[in-house]
Write a protein that holds these residues in place. Structure first.
Motif, PDB file in Angstrom:
ATOM      1  N   UNK A  82    -110.573 137.847  40.756  1.00 36.05           N
ATOM      2  CA  UNK A  82    -110.617 137.077  42.256  1.00 36.05           C
ATOM      3  C   UNK A  82    -110.643 135.584  41.782  1.00 36.05           C
ATOM      4  N   UNK A  83    -111.352 135.356  40.609  1.00 38.81           N
ATOM      5  CA  UNK A  83    -111.564 133.826  40.228  1.00 38.81           C
ATOM      6  C   UNK A  83    -110.403 133.016  39.786  1.00 38.81           C
ATOM      7  N   UNK A  84    -109.544 133.828  38.970  1.00 40.84           N
ATOM      8  CA  UNK A  84    -108.179 133.160  38.547  1.00 40.84           C
ATOM      9  C   UNK A  84    -107.251 133.249  39.754  1.00 40.84           C
ATOM     10  N   UNK A  85    -107.186 134.042  40.597  1.00 46.04           N
ATOM     11  CA  UNK A  85    -106.369 133.917  41.642  1.00 46.04           C
ATOM     12  C   UNK A  85    -106.680 132.568  42.692  1.00 46.04           C
ATOM     13  N   UNK A  86    -107.968 132.437  42.841  1.00 45.13           N
ATOM     14  CA  UNK A  86    -108.590 131.315  43.745  1.00 45.13           C
ATOM     15  C   UNK A  86    -108.079 129.860  42.766  1.00 45.13           C
ATOM     16  N   UNK A  87    -108.358 129.879  41.471  1.00 47.43           N
ATOM     17  CA  UNK A  87    -108.010 128.790  40.919  1.00 47.43           C
ATOM     18  C   UNK A  87    -106.555 128.496  40.856  1.00 47.43           C
ATOM     19  N   UNK A  88    -105.520 129.357  40.573  1.00 45.77           N
ATOM     20  CA  UNK A  88    -104.218 129.113  40.727  1.00 45.77           C
ATOM     21  C   UNK A  88    -103.907 128.855  41.891  1.00 45.77           C
ATOM     22  N   UNK A  89    -104.414 129.355  42.996  1.00 46.36           N
ATOM     23  CA  UNK A  89    -104.028 128.862  44.274  1.00 46.36           C
ATOM     24  C   UNK A  89    -104.120 127.619  44.595  1.00 46.36           C
ATOM     25  N   UNK A  90    -105.036 126.772  43.733  1.00 43.53           N
ATOM     26  CA  UNK A  90    -105.017 125.229  43.859  1.00 43.53           C
ATOM     27  C   UNK A  90    -104.402 124.497  42.756  1.00 43.53           C
ATOM     28  N   UNK A  91    -103.519 125.291  42.078  1.00 44.04           N
ATOM     29  CA  UNK A  91    -102.546 124.898  40.804  1.00 44.04           C
ATOM     30  C   UNK A  91    -103.490 124.431  39.548  1.00 44.04           C
ATOM     31  N   UNK A  92    -104.586 125.063  39.485  1.00 41.08           N
ATOM     32  CA  UNK A  92    -105.708 124.888  38.334  1.00 41.08           C
ATOM     33  C   UNK A  92    -105.110 125.563  37.151  1.00 41.08           C
ATOM     34  N   UNK A  93    -105.919 125.408  35.882  1.00 38.09           N
ATOM     35  CA  UNK A  93    -105.858 126.178  34.839  1.00 38.09           C
ATOM     36  C   UNK A  93    -107.255 126.690  34.358  1.00 38.09           C
ATOM     37  N   UNK A  94    -107.387 127.734  33.962  1.00 37.82           N
ATOM     38  CA  UNK A  94    -108.436 128.270  33.463  1.00 37.82           C
ATOM     39  C   UNK A  94    -108.510 129.302  32.530  1.00 37.82           C
ATOM     40  N   UNK A  95    -109.600 129.014  31.675  1.00 38.46           N
ATOM     41  CA  UNK A  95    -109.654 129.648  30.268  1.00 38.46           C
ATOM     42  C   UNK A  95    -111.159 130.619  30.316  1.00 38.46           C
ATOM     43  N   UNK A  96    -111.379 131.696  29.957  1.00 35.31           N
ATOM     44  CA  UNK A  96    -112.756 132.397  29.799  1.00 35.31           C
ATOM     45  C   UNK A  96    -113.107 132.109  28.383  1.00 35.31           C
TER      46      UNK A  96
END
Length: 367
Positions: A82-96
């Motif tokens: 849910x988190x990664x989908x929400x970030x990618x929907x805003x063209x963001x990049x995220x590492x855990x």
């Protein structure tokens, strides 16, 4: 042009700017499971070139704090999706960020069957919060045997695989701030006399083996590490071997091809500052083995200082911490010179949306 606001390619990820949201514990994961509120929080801050999540445990044993998330169960993987989908929907990049708390914590925060472990049976002074019984003394850890160590290494590798399954763009190993990896690195927490302790070369072994296992699991272009030379958080002490130890570690991590090294500097909050010469030598030795690897610096930056360090090639990316808590639109505020909102420190680790997702963006605020 201020380089902080320019694009950067990190491994296979194109970042829209060089501002990194640093990992920050927020304690909103009820039952240690990521949730919709956390997805909203990270999505709000997706204008960062790269977001690094709060510390996320690869193991039930690593959940020493109240309400910190894990990434070792299918339910947790789906929560993080849910988190990664929400970030990618805003063209963001995220590492855990994979953070095993090791000896840091209280048994009341652990799930059934888990236990507090560390490289040696050395406990921490002071107290920590538990939801069950309020503030309690830190529990004493059990010294890990060789079987425990190998199991922990495999847990990191499996957690990295789970992270990719959950949609993360990569992972950061938390080798800083007195948690399990740094506990092995540090002589005040590691009193072993086997192949994982004694001299600093042996104390480096756990960090290198964890990094190796994770690289083999998901690829070096998706793996970074955070380090805190001269850090004293969680009962660590300054020692005489730091410079030589971290130079050797930098070479080993560079040979593995890690996509970045991220250096902690909490001196703006009163902690000892890492020596400039050591920070520079870690960078140079890491890049001597991995010229395309990125170097991330953090610690009380403003746009002007960030631009200076980027132009002088002291860093490739700059991490910002607490200001991202109260300014979900921090990058825009920094670029346009909009005043920053102050964070309410009393709400840093409390459950719920207050002090978490209720900070307004500048367009809706009165600043």
């Amino acid at each position: 042009m201020n380089l902080l606001f320019t694009e950067y390619t990190l491994g296979k990820n194109k970042l829209k700017n060089r501002a990194v949201m640093a990992p920050m514990t927020r304690s909103r994961a009820i039952g240690n499971i990521p949730n919709d509120l956390m997805a909203e929080y990270y999505a709000q801050r997706a204008s960062a070139g790269l977001q690094i999540t709060e510390g996320v445990s690869p193991s039930p044993n690593g959940l020493g704090y109240a309400r910190i998330p894990g990434i070792f169960s299918e339910e947790q993987v789906q929560g993080w999706k849910k988190v990664t989908d929400a970030v990618h929907a805003k063209q963001g990049r995220i590492f855990v960020q994979l953070m095993h708390s090791g000896r840091v914590g209280n048994h009341l925060n652990l799930p059934k069957g888990a236990e507090l472990v560390g490289p040696s049976a050395i406990g921490l002074k002071g107290t920590t919060w538990t939801d069950a019984e309020g503030s309690q003394p830190y529990s004493s850890p059990r010294e890990m045997n060789l079987k425990d160590i190998q199991a922990a290494i495999l847990e990191y590798a499996k957690a990295a695989e789970n992270a990719i399954k959950a949609g993360f763009d990569g992972i950061e190993l938390h080798g800083a701030n007195g948690y399990l990896i740094e506990q092995f690195l540090h002589p005040s927490a590691n009193h072993r006399n086997d192949e994982y302790g004694g001299d600093w070369k042996k104390r480096n072994r756990f960090a290198v083996e964890v990094a190796t296992a994770v690289v083999e699991a998901i690829g070096a272009d998706k793996v970074g590490i955070r380090l805190s030379p001269y850090g004293v958080f969680n009962d660590l002490e300054i020692h005489d071997e730091i410079e030589e130890q971290y130079k050797d570690l930098a070479i080993s991590l560079g040979k593995l091809g890690l996509v970045y090294i991220h250096i902690v500097n909490h001196s703006s909050m009163g902690a000892p500052a890492p020596k400039d010469s050591t920070v520079a030598e870690i960078r140079e030795l890491y890049k001597s083995q991995n010229p395309n690897g990125a170097y991330i610096l953090s610690g009380g930056y403003d746009p002007e200082r960030a631009d200076s360090d980027l132009k002088e090639k002291n860093a490739d990316l700059i991490a910002f911490g607490r200001n991202f808590i109260s300014n979900p639109d921090l990058v825009e505020r920094l670029e346009k010179g909009i005043p920053l909102a102050e964070a309410d420190a009393s709400l840093f680790y409390t459950p719920g949306e207050k002090g978490y997702t209720d900070y307004p963006v500048a367009a809706l605020s009165k600043v």
